[in-house]
Design a protein around this motif. Sequence first.
Motif, PDB file in Angstrom:
ATOM      1  N   THR A  69       0.809  -1.227   0.000  1.00 18.75           N
ATOM      2  CA  THR A  69       0.000   0.000   0.000  1.00 18.75           C
ATOM      3  C   THR A  69       0.840   1.274   0.000  1.00 18.75           C
ATOM      4  N   GLU A  70       2.040   1.238   0.611  1.00 12.66           N
ATOM      5  CA  GLU A  70       2.852   2.444   0.724  1.00 12.66           C
ATOM      6  C   GLU A  70       3.973   2.519  -0.313  1.00 12.66           C
ATOM      7  N   VAL A 122      -2.579 -17.167   6.801  1.00 15.09           N
ATOM      8  CA  VAL A 122      -2.518 -16.875   5.365  1.00 15.09           C
ATOM      9  C   VAL A 122      -3.903 -16.523   4.846  1.00 15.09           C
ATOM     10  N   SER A 123      -4.924 -17.201   5.361  1.00 17.02           N
ATOM     11  CA  SER A 123      -6.298 -16.915   4.940  1.00 17.02           C
ATOM     12  C   SER A 123      -6.671 -15.466   5.226  1.00 17.02           C
ATOM     13  N   ASP A 124      -6.291 -14.972   6.401  1.00 16.90           N
ATOM     14  CA  ASP A 124      -6.594 -13.574   6.750  1.00 16.90           C
ATOM     15  C   ASP A 124      -5.911 -12.602   5.788  1.00 16.90           C
ATOM     16  N   PHE A 125      -4.623 -12.867   5.490  1.00 15.92           N
ATOM     17  CA  PHE A 125      -3.908 -12.000   4.553  1.00 15.92           C
ATOM     18  C   PHE A 125      -4.525 -12.082   3.161  1.00 15.92           C
ATOM     19  N   ALA A 126      -4.889 -13.282   2.743  1.00 11.50           N
ATOM     20  CA  ALA A 126      -5.458 -13.476   1.405  1.00 11.50           C
ATOM     21  C   ALA A 126      -6.775 -12.711   1.261  1.00 11.50           C
ATOM     22  N   LEU A 127      -7.604 -12.736   2.288  1.00  9.21           N
ATOM     23  CA  LEU A 127      -8.867 -11.992   2.225  1.00  9.21           C
ATOM     24  C   LEU A 127      -8.590 -10.494   2.124  1.00  9.21           C
ATOM     25  N   TRP A 128      -7.613 -10.021   2.892  1.00  8.45           N
ATOM     26  CA  TRP A 128      -7.236  -8.594   2.810  1.00  8.45           C
ATOM     27  C   TRP A 128      -6.801  -8.246   1.388  1.00  8.45           C
ATOM     28  N   LEU A 129      -5.980  -9.107   0.780  1.00 10.41           N
ATOM     29  CA  LEU A 129      -5.459  -8.815  -0.554  1.00 10.41           C
ATOM     30  C   LEU A 129      -6.569  -8.861  -1.601  1.00 10.41           C
ATOM     31  N   ARG A 130      -7.509  -9.778  -1.448  1.00  5.50           N
ATOM     32  CA  ARG A 130      -8.628  -9.825  -2.402  1.00  5.50           C
ATOM     33  C   ARG A 130      -9.429  -8.519  -2.338  1.00  5.50           C
ATOM     34  N   LEU A 131      -9.709  -8.059  -1.126  1.00  4.47           N
ATOM     35  CA  LEU A 131     -10.478  -6.816  -0.974  1.00  4.47           C
ATOM     36  C   LEU A 131      -9.699  -5.621  -1.529  1.00  4.47           C
ATOM     37  N   LEU A 132      -8.379  -5.614  -1.293  1.00  4.34           N
ATOM     38  CA  LEU A 132      -7.555  -4.531  -1.843  1.00  4.34           C
ATOM     39  C   LEU A 132      -7.596  -4.545  -3.363  1.00  4.34           C
ATOM     40  N   ASN A 133      -7.414  -5.707  -3.961  1.00  2.00           N
ATOM     41  CA  ASN A 133      -7.427  -5.806  -5.420  1.00  2.00           C
ATOM     42  C   ASN A 133      -8.770  -5.373  -5.995  1.00  2.00           C
ATOM     43  N   SER A 135     -10.572  -3.100  -4.948  1.00  3.93           N
ATOM     44  CA  SER A 135     -10.698  -1.631  -4.859  1.00  3.93           C
ATOM     45  C   SER A 135      -9.760  -0.894  -5.802  1.00  3.93           C
ATOM     46  N   ARG A 136      -8.909  -1.629  -6.528  1.00  6.12           N
ATOM     47  CA  ARG A 136      -7.880  -0.979  -7.350  1.00  6.12           C
ATOM     48  C   ARG A 136      -8.371  -0.628  -8.754  1.00  6.12           C
ATOM     49  N   PHE A 137      -9.553  -1.067  -9.116  1.00  2.00           N
ATOM     50  CA  PHE A 137     -10.199  -0.726 -10.377  1.00  2.00           C
ATOM     51  C   PHE A 137      -9.287  -1.020 -11.573  1.00  2.00           C
ATOM     52  N   ALA A 138      -8.779   0.033 -12.225  1.00  2.00           N
ATOM     53  CA  ALA A 138      -8.017  -0.172 -13.473  1.00  2.00           C
ATOM     54  C   ALA A 138      -6.598  -0.691 -13.220  1.00  2.00           C
ATOM     55  N   ASP A 139      -6.113  -0.610 -11.976  1.00  4.05           N
ATOM     56  CA  ASP A 139      -4.747  -1.060 -11.698  1.00  4.05           C
ATOM     57  C   ASP A 139      -4.642  -2.585 -11.804  1.00  4.05           C
ATOM     58  N   LEU A 140      -3.456  -3.043 -12.158  1.00  5.01           N
ATOM     59  CA  LEU A 140      -3.222  -4.481 -12.189  1.00  5.01           C
ATOM     60  C   LEU A 140      -3.335  -5.054 -10.779  1.00  5.01           C
ATOM     61  N   PRO A 141      -3.885  -6.258 -10.642  1.00  4.34           N
ATOM     62  CA  PRO A 141      -3.987  -6.848  -9.300  1.00  4.34           C
ATOM     63  C   PRO A 141      -2.614  -7.179  -8.730  1.00  4.34           C
ATOM     64  N   VAL A 142      -2.488  -7.084  -7.412  1.00  7.08           N
ATOM     65  CA  VAL A 142      -1.283  -7.554  -6.729  1.00  7.08           C
ATOM     66  C   VAL A 142      -1.338  -9.075  -6.725  1.00  7.08           C
ATOM     67  N   GLY A 143      -0.268  -9.710  -7.174  1.00 10.02           N
ATOM     68  CA  GLY A 143      -0.282 -11.154  -7.379  1.00 10.02           C
ATOM     69  C   GLY A 143       0.145 -11.952  -6.164  1.00 10.02           C
ATOM     70  N   PHE A 144      -0.119 -13.253  -6.224  1.00  8.65           N
ATOM     71  CA  PHE A 144       0.331 -14.212  -5.209  1.00  8.65           C
ATOM     72  C   PHE A 144       0.754 -15.475  -5.956  1.00  8.65           C
ATOM     73  N   HIS A 145       2.055 -15.809  -5.915  1.00  8.33           N
ATOM     74  CA  HIS A 145       2.586 -16.861  -6.776  1.00  8.33           C
ATOM     75  C   HIS A 145       3.508 -17.808  -6.013  1.00  8.33           C
ATOM     76  N   GLY A 146       3.540 -19.069  -6.444  1.00  6.77           N
ATOM     77  CA  GLY A 146       4.425 -20.073  -5.851  1.00  6.77           C
ATOM     78  C   GLY A 146       5.733 -20.172  -6.613  1.00  6.77           C
ATOM     79  N   LEU A 147       6.820 -20.359  -5.881  1.00 11.32           N
ATOM     80  CA  LEU A 147       8.151 -20.434  -6.485  1.00 11.32           C
ATOM     81  C   LEU A 147       8.722 -21.850  -6.537  1.00 11.32           C
ATOM     82  N   ASP A 148       8.099 -22.797  -5.855  1.00  8.24           N
ATOM     83  CA  ASP A 148       8.775 -24.067  -5.582  1.00  8.24           C
ATOM     84  C   ASP A 148       8.727 -25.042  -6.755  1.00  8.24           C
TER      85      ASP A 148
END
Length: 447
Positions: A69-70, A122-133, A135-148
Amino acid sequence: MGDRTSAKGSRSSTVDGVRREAIALRRVDDLDPVVERIGTARYVLLGEASHGTSDFYRWRAELTKRLITELGFSFVAVEGDWPDCHRLHRSLAGTPGAPSDPQEVLATFERWPRWMWANEEVSDFALWLRLLNASRFADLPVGFHGLDVYSLWDSLRAVLGYLSEHEPDQVEAARAAMRCFDAYGEDPEDPVAHGRGIAVVPDGCADEVVRLLTELRRDSDEEPLPGLDERFVAEQNARIVQGAERYYRELLSGGPASWNVRDRHMVDTLERLMRVYGPGAKAVVWAHNSHIGDARATDMERAGLVNLGQLVRERHPANDVVAVGFSTHHGSVVAADSWGSPPRRMRVPDARPGSTEALLHEAVGERDSLFVFGAGSHEWLRQVRDHRAIGVVYRPQAERAGNYVPTVLAERYDALVHCDSTSALTPLRPLEREPVPEAARTYPSGR
């Protein structure tokens, strides 16, 4: 007598140095010094001393929220499987047809250790991120990806599914390339069985899968969308097949090679994500301290091991990378007695005398503290001390003999979050009520 007095004075000076540098960590605002230290960095690597501690996950999530956010961070990349995390990403990005409840997706994570990501924190953070995304309208969503690298079978199925839908004329070629994996059975809970099976798979088998997908991309004029473009996702799954084949081959031979294959794969995936997110992309990485802290500041280097933290630092300017480690003195954790066995809540005993954690406990007591390292830091940060590391397999009764990594803190990390007394995280599935029998095989350690 003089030497004894001198030793006491030196210890007292060290404890005083720790107290002076400790920043009390009670509220999210107390993270200001590390947010300031991160500044313009594009890679922020956030660790954990175990995969089953609530305090680490919650502080890591709070810091990540501020970075998004910052400071405009683009995505979170975790020590998790690409296919599982991509399903979660689709939910968080609001992709049509994806579940609206992130917890519903997390509950479908099947590969052991499920509790690493399928938990309330993780569920709490994921819900926060879904709500943030949302609200971002035209902005690209903040992603969540696996590296393994572990998801060989899921990734094989994903590649075939993509081709069946988008490139049906290539399906037979893909089936032929994948047929070589039929030489062994699928057992996602048993990495050693994977390794034995891979030993009879012809060399280059997985390379054919990658070649097929990369050639398709070369023929395409489409620009991939961050984490959502189906062709990019299919290619990533093909690269996982390639990486998993190498990883499981090396697993049987022992030595550092399998660890190095895995961490190099994670870094390569991270770099591909940075490219697809664009020139201004910024990444937050969540992984164990053993991956995000620079291996050169530990005994890993002598063992021939490299890790994600070292490789990212080597590839980028110093001010582009910030690594934050985590530690605990005592508490509880979710872990398992052996690889593949049911997880349970375990007690984490007081840290070993002489360790980093014991020193921090003596200096700051039972409180959470933040340390941000700099040129003027006290000498204690530049001394070698044991530093606790708990994997998904944990034996508290063997604590004094293992679970520590000799570390120079100021060279391994740029900051440290110390949670003196910690609590086990809350898996989405109920824990076992009784301890399970210990199996003979305990490799890998699960960090």
